[in-house]
Scaffold this motif. Structure first.
Motif, mmCIF file in Angstrom:
data_model
loop_
_atom_site.group_PDB
_atom_site.id
_atom_site.type_symbol
_atom_site.label_atom_id
_atom_site.label_comp_id
_atom_site.label_asym_id
_atom_site.label_seq_id
_atom_site.Cartn_x
_atom_site.Cartn_y
_atom_site.Cartn_z
ATOM 1 N N ARG A 100 50.593 43.392 40.082
ATOM 2 C CA ARG A 100 50.865 44.723 39.964
ATOM 3 C C ARG A 100 50.104 45.075 38.738
ATOM 4 N NH1 ARG A 100 54.565 48.628 41.411
ATOM 5 N NH2 ARG A 100 55.470 47.093 42.849
ATOM 6 N N GLN A 101 50.059 44.366 37.699
ATOM 7 C CA GLN A 101 49.363 44.575 36.481
ATOM 8 C C GLN A 101 47.753 44.812 36.726
ATOM 9 O OE1 GLN A 101 49.940 41.743 33.424
ATOM 10 N NE2 GLN A 101 48.465 42.927 31.954
ATOM 11 N N GLN A 102 47.309 44.125 37.442
ATOM 12 C CA GLN A 102 45.855 44.176 38.070
ATOM 13 C C GLN A 102 45.608 45.400 38.678
ATOM 14 O OE1 GLN A 102 45.628 40.344 39.650
ATOM 15 N NE2 GLN A 102 44.162 39.640 38.175
ATOM 16 N N TRP A 103 46.564 45.726 39.538
ATOM 17 C CA TRP A 103 46.402 47.007 40.404
ATOM 18 C C TRP A 103 46.324 48.119 39.282
ATOM 19 C CZ3 TRP A 103 44.871 48.595 44.970
ATOM 20 C CH2 TRP A 103 44.922 47.661 46.132
ATOM 21 N N SER A 104 47.329 48.022 38.353
ATOM 22 C CA SER A 104 47.657 49.284 37.502
ATOM 23 C C SER A 104 46.120 49.335 36.511
ATOM 24 C CB SER A 104 48.881 48.930 36.578
ATOM 25 O OG SER A 104 49.855 49.034 37.447
ATOM 26 N N GLN A 105 45.649 48.145 35.894
ATOM 27 C CA GLN A 105 44.644 48.134 35.430
ATOM 28 C C GLN A 105 43.232 48.973 36.190
ATOM 29 O OE1 GLN A 105 43.083 44.461 33.560
ATOM 30 N NE2 GLN A 105 41.189 45.268 33.398
ATOM 31 N N ALA A 144 34.869 47.707 54.648
ATOM 32 C CA ALA A 144 35.571 46.444 54.227
ATOM 33 C C ALA A 144 34.651 45.366 53.559
ATOM 34 C CB ALA A 144 36.174 45.900 55.535
ATOM 35 N N GLN A 145 35.283 44.934 52.411
ATOM 36 C CA GLN A 145 34.636 43.741 51.966
ATOM 37 C C GLN A 145 35.570 42.745 51.371
ATOM 38 O OE1 GLN A 145 33.179 46.282 48.365
ATOM 39 N NE2 GLN A 145 31.319 45.993 49.209
ATOM 40 N N ALA A 146 35.309 41.354 52.264
ATOM 41 C CA ALA A 146 36.241 40.140 51.848
ATOM 42 C C ALA A 146 36.179 40.046 50.723
ATOM 43 C CB ALA A 146 35.278 39.157 52.476
ATOM 44 N N GLY A 147 37.800 39.784 50.572
ATOM 45 C CA GLY A 147 38.341 39.297 49.253
ATOM 46 C C GLY A 147 38.314 40.431 48.154
ATOM 47 N N ARG A 148 38.158 41.776 48.536
ATOM 48 C CA ARG A 148 37.925 42.650 47.587
ATOM 49 C C ARG A 148 39.023 44.094 47.978
ATOM 50 N NH1 ARG A 148 32.543 44.811 45.550
ATOM 51 N NH2 ARG A 148 33.723 44.827 43.250
ATOM 52 N N TRP A 149 40.083 44.297 47.304
ATOM 53 C CA TRP A 149 41.004 45.200 47.580
ATOM 54 C C TRP A 149 41.074 46.362 46.452
ATOM 55 C CZ3 TRP A 149 46.079 42.974 50.196
ATOM 56 C CH2 TRP A 149 45.732 42.084 51.205
ATOM 57 N N LEU A 150 41.126 45.820 45.481
ATOM 58 C CA LEU A 150 41.432 47.139 44.251
ATOM 59 C C LEU A 150 40.128 48.067 44.136
ATOM 60 C CD1 LEU A 150 43.307 44.554 43.828
ATOM 61 C CD2 LEU A 150 43.364 45.150 41.518
ATOM 62 N N TYR A 151 39.021 47.166 43.897
ATOM 63 C CA TYR A 151 37.963 48.041 43.556
ATOM 64 C C TYR A 151 37.496 49.078 44.563
ATOM 65 C CZ TYR A 151 32.993 49.072 42.457
ATOM 66 O OH TYR A 151 31.977 49.935 41.937
#
Length: 262
Positions: A100-105, A144-151
């Motif tokens: 969650r902290q990484q998503w918030s950042q 879609a990019q493998a392994g990347r959700w947040l960015y």
């Protein structure tokens, strides 16, 4: 370009390779610039490049009081604000493993920070009769990019935000657009490639019609154009500056139908 002389811009992330080039191109066109960046060393070095017209204000985009201080500094130094360019970005992304902290950042820097900056700057832009905002999307917002959700998620949100901002701010004569770069030589590519630009070009080549990564100056030119009078009838748009990345499909440069017919 027309309409840039004696204007005032705030560039978040302006101490980065891409951001710094935007600052330089603004300055060459007579725009005074406030660089808002958390990187004090590079921000101060950038300010020293210029005799005048560029000021660095160390700013954490997740802290509203620092954003307000940056706006106040721009108004005090240069008399107002005409342009905002939101380059600053967090690349923290571990896909499913991100907490969650990484998503918030990621969202706090890539999306919310620019909105809070606009909230603080908005009265000054209205007072000046309008202006322009350029947000930074990405080609990652569309695929879609493998392994990347947040960015990618944050950049897709930025592109949608741009349309909504453009709609609501048109009455104030404030145009809002975004640019979506492809792979561009930046601090991130420099780091992950070990400073090997030739390697970055080789890896990028199959995914870009032009067969290479972009240069910071090429992205900066698009940003400055969108702020200029030459773009006076452009708002709510997302401008790809991606060497053909976004237009290229999964077949890339191959000719699979021809291969099937052979």
């Amino acid at each position: 370009m027309k309409g840039l002389q004696d204007k005032v811009a705030i560039v978040t992330g302006g101490a980065t390779l891409i951001g710094a080039e935007i600052v330089r191109q603004f300055h060459r066109n007579g725009t005074r610039v406030v660089v808002a960046d958390i990187d004090g060393k590079n921000g101060e070095a950038l300010q020293r490049e210029f005799a005048d017209g560029v000021r660095f204000v160390q700013t954490d985009l997740t802290q509203d009081e620092q954003l307000q201080r940056c706006v106040d500094a721009a108004v005090a130094a240069y008399g107002g604000i005409d342009f905002i360019v939101n380059v600053a970005c967090s690349y923290v992304d571990e896909g499913l493993a991100s907490d969650r902290q990484q998503w918030s950042q990621a969202l706090g820097v890539n999306l919310v920070g620019g909105v809070m900056l606009l909230r603080a700057a908005y009265p000054h832009m209205v007072q000046r009769g309008g202006g322009a905002i350029v947000n930074f999307g990405s080609t990652s917002a569309q695929v879609a990019q493998a392994g990347r959700w947040l960015y990618p998620a944050s950049k897709a949100a930025v592109v949608q935000l741009t349309r909504s901002q453009a709609m609501d701010l048109a009455k104030d004569n404030i145009r809002v657009n975004s640019v979506s770069p492809g792979w561009t030589w930046s601090g991130v590519l420099d780091q992950v490639s070990g400073g090997d630009k030739d390697k970055a070009n080789r890896v990028a080549a199959p995914f870009h019609m032009l067969g290479r990564v972009g240069e910071p100056a090429e992205v900066a030119a698009a940003v400055v154009f969108l702020c200029s009078d030459q773009a006076s009838f452009i708002t709510g748009a997302n401008l790809p500056v991606d060497g053909g990345y976004g237009a290229m499909g999964p077949e890339q440069g191959a000719a699979p139908i021809a291969a099937l017919m052979a």
